[in-house]
Structures are given as C-alpha cells and as structure tokens.
Design a protein around this motif. Structure first.
Motif, PDB file in Angstrom:
ATOM      1  N   ALA A  24       0.907  -1.440  -0.290  1.00 52.57           N
ATOM      2  CA  ALA A  24       0.277  -0.085   0.396  1.00 52.57           C
ATOM      3  C   ALA A  24       0.457   0.836  -0.248  1.00 52.57           C
ATOM      4  N   ALA A  25       0.670   2.988   0.219  1.00 50.52           N
ATOM      5  CA  ALA A  25       0.956   3.582  -0.228  1.00 50.52           C
ATOM      6  C   ALA A  25       1.567   3.794   1.421  1.00 50.52           C
ATOM      7  N   PRO A  26       2.715   5.024   1.318  1.00 49.80           N
ATOM      8  CA  PRO A  26       2.879   5.156   2.470  1.00 49.80           C
ATOM      9  C   PRO A  26       1.669   5.970   3.507  1.00 49.80           C
ATOM     10  N   GLU A  27       1.919   6.358   4.728  1.00 46.94           N
ATOM     11  CA  GLU A  27       1.004   6.970   5.088  1.00 46.94           C
ATOM     12  C   GLU A  27       2.156   7.801   5.953  1.00 46.94           C
ATOM     13  N   VAL A  28       2.041   9.589   6.402  1.00 51.43           N
ATOM     14  CA  VAL A  28       2.573  10.026   6.423  1.00 51.43           C
ATOM     15  C   VAL A  28       2.380  10.633   7.169  1.00 51.43           C
ATOM     16  N   GLY A  29       3.089  11.148   8.837  1.00 47.96           N
ATOM     17  CA  GLY A  29       2.224  12.230   9.975  1.00 47.96           C
ATOM     18  C   GLY A  29       2.503  13.157  11.139  1.00 47.96           C
ATOM     19  N   LEU A  30       2.335  13.687  12.147  1.00 44.50           N
ATOM     20  CA  LEU A  30       3.027  14.332  13.173  1.00 44.50           C
ATOM     21  C   LEU A  30       1.807  13.229  14.448  1.00 44.50           C
ATOM     22  N   MET A  31       3.164  12.845  15.914  1.00 49.40           N
ATOM     23  CA  MET A  31       2.657  12.356  16.260  1.00 49.40           C
ATOM     24  C   MET A  31       2.629  13.613  18.044  1.00 49.40           C
ATOM     25  N   VAL A  32       1.991  13.738  18.495  1.00 45.93           N
ATOM     26  CA  VAL A  32       2.266  13.962  19.561  1.00 45.93           C
ATOM     27  C   VAL A  32       2.086  12.832  21.086  1.00 45.93           C
ATOM     28  N   GLY A  33       2.695  13.334  22.419  1.00 40.95           N
ATOM     29  CA  GLY A  33       3.005  12.873  23.459  1.00 40.95           C
ATOM     30  C   GLY A  33       4.105  12.278  24.003  1.00 40.95           C
ATOM     31  N   SER A  34       4.220  10.649  24.208  1.00 40.91           N
ATOM     32  CA  SER A  34       5.407  10.265  24.683  1.00 40.91           C
ATOM     33  C   SER A  34       6.217  10.824  23.345  1.00 40.91           C
ATOM     34  N   ASP A  35       6.702  10.195  22.643  1.00 33.55           N
ATOM     35  CA  ASP A  35       7.341  10.598  21.496  1.00 33.55           C
ATOM     36  C   ASP A  35       6.909  12.269  20.750  1.00 33.55           C
ATOM     37  N   SER A  36       6.696  12.890  20.642  1.00 34.42           N
ATOM     38  CA  SER A  36       6.546  14.140  19.303  1.00 34.42           C
ATOM     39  C   SER A  36       7.087  13.499  18.341  1.00 34.42           C
ATOM     40  N   GLY A  37       7.059  13.928  17.375  1.00 33.02           N
ATOM     41  CA  GLY A  37       7.648  13.933  16.355  1.00 33.02           C
ATOM     42  C   GLY A  37       6.891  13.456  14.729  1.00 33.02           C
ATOM     43  N   ILE A  38       8.513  12.757  13.884  1.00 33.61           N
ATOM     44  CA  ILE A  38       7.563  11.834  12.832  1.00 33.61           C
ATOM     45  C   ILE A  38       6.651  11.280  12.366  1.00 33.61           C
ATOM     46  N   ASN A  39       5.787  10.315  12.212  1.00 35.06           N
ATOM     47  CA  ASN A  39       5.248   9.136  12.465  1.00 35.06           C
ATOM     48  C   ASN A  39       4.953   8.314  10.718  1.00 35.06           C
ATOM     49  N   ILE A  40       5.144   7.542  10.352  1.00 35.67           N
ATOM     50  CA  ILE A  40       5.331   7.330   9.116  1.00 35.67           C
ATOM     51  C   ILE A  40       4.452   5.861   9.070  1.00 35.67           C
ATOM     52  N   LYS A  41       3.411   5.010   7.940  1.00 41.39           N
ATOM     53  CA  LYS A  41       3.408   3.611   8.188  1.00 41.39           C
ATOM     54  C   LYS A  41       2.840   3.299   7.000  1.00 41.39           C
ATOM     55  N   MET A  42       4.159   1.715   7.091  1.00 43.88           N
ATOM     56  CA  MET A  42       4.145   1.473   5.544  1.00 43.88           C
ATOM     57  C   MET A  42       3.566  -0.577   5.761  1.00 43.88           C
ATOM     58  N   ASP A  43       1.811  -0.325   5.066  1.00 49.64           N
ATOM     59  CA  ASP A  43       1.418  -2.041   5.124  1.00 49.64           C
ATOM     60  C   ASP A  43       1.359  -1.404   6.786  1.00 49.64           C
ATOM     61  N   ASN A  44       1.801  -2.663   7.596  1.00 49.88           N
ATOM     62  CA  ASN A  44       2.465  -3.111   8.851  1.00 49.88           C
ATOM     63  C   ASN A  44       2.842  -2.087  10.066  1.00 49.88           C
ATOM     64  N   TYR A  45       3.702  -1.561   9.313  1.00 50.85           N
ATOM     65  CA  TYR A  45       4.650  -1.529  10.260  1.00 50.85           C
ATOM     66  C   TYR A  45       4.695  -0.441  10.283  1.00 50.85           C
ATOM     67  N   LYS A  46       5.045   0.560  11.477  1.00 51.87           N
ATOM     68  CA  LYS A  46       5.744   2.165  11.795  1.00 51.87           C
ATOM     69  C   LYS A  46       6.322   2.576  12.076  1.00 51.87           C
ATOM     70  N   PHE A  47       7.030   2.998  11.299  1.00 50.52           N
ATOM     71  CA  PHE A  47       8.505   4.196  11.874  1.00 50.52           C
ATOM     72  C   PHE A  47       8.587   5.077  12.723  1.00 50.52           C
ATOM     73  N   GLY A  48       9.050   5.530  13.661  1.00 49.69           N
ATOM     74  CA  GLY A  48       8.667   6.853  14.348  1.00 49.69           C
ATOM     75  C   GLY A  48      10.068   7.433  14.348  1.00 49.69           C
ATOM     76  N   VAL A  49       9.921   8.469  14.621  1.00 49.43           N
ATOM     77  CA  VAL A  49      11.530   9.869  15.068  1.00 49.43           C
ATOM     78  C   VAL A  49      10.859  11.026  15.896  1.00 49.43           C
TER      79      VAL A  49
END
Length: 133
Positions: A24-49
C-alpha cells in the motif's frame, strides 16, 4: 561508543523498513505524546522519529479480526536519554485508528521495557494523524 550504537540502530531500522515489501501507499504524519515527532506507516510497519528526546521506533502491527479500528503490535525503540545514555527498549502497542478521507487519526498505549543500564518498564502513549499518499 554512544554515537556508534545510535548510528547502527538507525541503519538497522532503515534496512528493515526498506526490505519490507510495500503493498500500500505510505502514510506520513505527526505524533504527540511520549514521543512527539514524525510517524510513518507502510502496510503493517510503523516507523517513528521522536524529536523531543531523539528516538527511533519500529513496530509491526496486527489488526484485531472482528474489530478493524483496533490493533496491537510489537516493536523496539532506541532513544537518547536525558543523561546522554542510549536506551534500548522492547515494547507492545495497543491502539485505535479511524480513517477520514485521506487522513488516519490514531491513539496508542505503548508499555516499554527498557533493557540497558537501568532496567525499567514505562507506559508511554501517543496520538496523531497521518496523511495517505
């Protein structure tokens, strides 16, 4: 030594993300909380910075069969602590998400077991939004 460990961890995370076959196409966005930053999801894998305290996360998620808006997962985290030590953690993910047009809104609870130096368990949480490309 600290920078070598962090660099090696980043390379391992990126290699896993690249080697995962994308359906599937990637999903890219922002996250806030314990880790505030960038969140990327491809299929069932999530990568956060995380940008507050530099951190990198990689998670494999699984949807509950009868409840498509809820998911769980397992993953890892490499973080730079306030005392300038590298923290390595194993974690579980419990979350909910909903899609509105091209956006996915999500919240997650992430119990994390930190394994280096001071062994401890912390309950972390994030919320955010990702855009579907």
């Amino acid at each position: 030594m600290k920078s070598a460990t962090l660099f090696t961890s980043i390379i391992i995370f990126i290699t896993i993300m690249i080697s995962a076959p994308a359906k599937a196409a990637p999903e890219v966005g922002l996250m806030v909380g314990s880790d505030s930053g960038i969140n990327i999801k491809m299929d069932n894998y999530k990568f956060g910075v995380g940008l507050d305290d530099l951190s990198f996360t990689l998670d494999k998620t699984f949807n509950f069969q009868d409840h498509p808006h809820f998911y769980w997962g397992i993953g890892g985290k490499v973080a730079d602590s306030k005392s300038n030590d590298i923290q390595l953690g194993a974690r579980a993910i419990f979350g909910a998400h909903t899609k509105v047009e091209r956006f996915t809104f999500f919240i997650e609870a992430q119990p994390t077991l930190y394994l280096l130096d001071d062994v401890k368990v912390e309950l972390e949480a994030i919320g955010g939004v990702r855009y579907h490309f």
